[in-house]
Design a protein around this motif. Sequence first.
Motif, PDB file in Angstrom:
ATOM      1  N   MET A   1       0.838  -1.185   0.000  1.00  0.00           N
ATOM      2  CA  MET A   1       0.000   0.000   0.000  1.00  0.00           C
ATOM      3  C   MET A   1       0.884   1.250   0.000  1.00  0.00           C
ATOM      4  N   LEU A   2       1.922   1.213   0.796  1.00  0.00           N
ATOM      5  CA  LEU A   2       2.811   2.360   0.893  1.00  0.00           C
ATOM      6  C   LEU A   2       3.517   2.633  -0.429  1.00  0.00           C
ATOM      7  N   GLN A   3       3.903   1.567  -1.115  1.00  0.00           N
ATOM      8  CA  GLN A   3       4.584   1.736  -2.399  1.00  0.00           C
ATOM      9  C   GLN A   3       3.640   2.368  -3.435  1.00  0.00           C
ATOM     10  N   GLY A   4       2.381   1.979  -3.410  1.00  0.00           N
ATOM     11  CA  GLY A   4       1.412   2.574  -4.320  1.00  0.00           C
ATOM     12  C   GLY A   4       1.220   4.054  -4.060  1.00  0.00           C
ATOM     13  N   ARG A   5       1.103   4.401  -2.787  1.00  0.00           N
ATOM     14  CA  ARG A   5       0.952   5.824  -2.425  1.00  0.00           C
ATOM     15  C   ARG A   5       2.188   6.626  -2.814  1.00  0.00           C
ATOM     16  N   ALA A   6       3.352   6.022  -2.611  1.00  0.00           N
ATOM     17  CA  ALA A   6       4.596   6.713  -2.971  1.00  0.00           C
ATOM     18  C   ALA A   6       4.658   6.952  -4.476  1.00  0.00           C
ATOM     19  N   ASN A   7       4.253   5.967  -5.266  1.00  0.00           N
ATOM     20  CA  ASN A   7       4.236   6.143  -6.712  1.00  0.00           C
ATOM     21  C   ASN A   7       3.260   7.235  -7.127  1.00  0.00           C
ATOM     22  N   MET A   8       2.118   7.301  -6.461  1.00  0.00           N
ATOM     23  CA  MET A   8       1.157   8.352  -6.785  1.00  0.00           C
ATOM     24  C   MET A   8       1.749   9.731  -6.500  1.00  0.00           C
ATOM     25  N   LEU A   9       2.363   9.882  -5.345  1.00  0.00           N
ATOM     26  CA  LEU A   9       2.929  11.182  -4.975  1.00  0.00           C
ATOM     27  C   LEU A   9       4.110  11.571  -5.858  1.00  0.00           C
ATOM     28  N   GLY A  30       5.528  11.190 -15.219  1.00  0.00           N
ATOM     29  CA  GLY A  30       4.788  11.385 -13.977  1.00  0.00           C
ATOM     30  C   GLY A  30       3.387  10.827 -14.057  1.00  0.00           C
ATOM     31  N   ILE A  31       2.744  11.011 -15.195  1.00  0.00           N
ATOM     32  CA  ILE A  31       1.398  10.469 -15.384  1.00  0.00           C
ATOM     33  C   ILE A  31       1.431   8.953 -15.305  1.00  0.00           C
ATOM     34  N   VAL A  32       2.403   8.350 -15.968  1.00  0.00           N
ATOM     35  CA  VAL A  32       2.527   6.889 -15.958  1.00  0.00           C
ATOM     36  C   VAL A  32       2.777   6.382 -14.538  1.00  0.00           C
ATOM     37  N   GLN A  33       3.663   7.035 -13.814  1.00  0.00           N
ATOM     38  CA  GLN A  33       3.974   6.598 -12.460  1.00  0.00           C
ATOM     39  C   GLN A  33       2.772   6.763 -11.538  1.00  0.00           C
ATOM     40  N   GLU A  34       2.033   7.840 -11.711  1.00  0.00           N
ATOM     41  CA  GLU A  34       0.846   8.047 -10.884  1.00  0.00           C
ATOM     42  C   GLU A  34      -0.196   6.972 -11.159  1.00  0.00           C
ATOM     43  N   MET A  35      -0.398   6.624 -12.412  1.00  0.00           N
ATOM     44  CA  MET A  35      -1.357   5.581 -12.757  1.00  0.00           C
ATOM     45  C   MET A  35      -0.910   4.223 -12.203  1.00  0.00           C
ATOM     46  N   ARG A  36       0.390   3.973 -12.211  1.00  0.00           N
ATOM     47  CA  ARG A  36       0.922   2.741 -11.623  1.00  0.00           C
ATOM     48  C   ARG A  36       0.578   2.691 -10.134  1.00  0.00           C
ATOM     49  N   GLY A  37       0.716   3.809  -9.454  1.00  0.00           N
ATOM     50  CA  GLY A  37       0.375   3.874  -8.035  1.00  0.00           C
ATOM     51  C   GLY A  37      -1.101   3.634  -7.790  1.00  0.00           C
ATOM     52  N   PHE A  38      -1.951   4.221  -8.657  1.00  0.00           N
ATOM     53  CA  PHE A  38      -3.391   3.997  -8.535  1.00  0.00           C
ATOM     54  C   PHE A  38      -3.724   2.515  -8.691  1.00  0.00           C
ATOM     55  N   SER A  39      -3.118   1.868  -9.674  1.00  0.00           N
ATOM     56  CA  SER A  39      -3.422   0.456  -9.902  1.00  0.00           C
ATOM     57  C   SER A  39      -2.916  -0.412  -8.752  1.00  0.00           C
ATOM     58  N   GLN A  40      -1.778  -0.062  -8.178  1.00  0.00           N
ATOM     59  CA  GLN A  40      -1.258  -0.836  -7.045  1.00  0.00           C
ATOM     60  C   GLN A  40      -2.191  -0.740  -5.842  1.00  0.00           C
ATOM     61  N   THR A  41      -2.661   0.457  -5.535  1.00  0.00           N
ATOM     62  CA  THR A  41      -3.539   0.609  -4.377  1.00  0.00           C
ATOM     63  C   THR A  41      -4.905  -0.017  -4.645  1.00  0.00           C
ATOM     64  N   ALA A  42      -5.402   0.089  -5.862  1.00  0.00           N
ATOM     65  CA  ALA A  42      -6.694  -0.512  -6.193  1.00  0.00           C
ATOM     66  C   ALA A  42      -6.621  -2.033  -6.066  1.00  0.00           C
TER      67      ALA A  42
END
Length: 56
Positions: A1-9, A30-42
């Motif tokens: 969860m933390l890794q996903g949030r970090a990717n979003m930020l 940045g857009i790609v990394q943010e989307m990666r974070g969203f998918s990880q947390t989802a």
Amino acid sequence: MLQGRANMLLGQLKQEIGYATGLRRLERQGIVQEMRGFSQTARLHRMAAMEQAEQG
């Protein structure tokens, strides 16, 4: 969860820096990394919901 949030930020930060400096490539990264974070947390939220459904 933390890794996903970090990717979003970090993704949001890259987008802002890219926009401010005019570096489109950094902005897109940045857009790609943010989307990666969203998918990880989802994915983690779905897994937690499935575990709760199995228990209860």
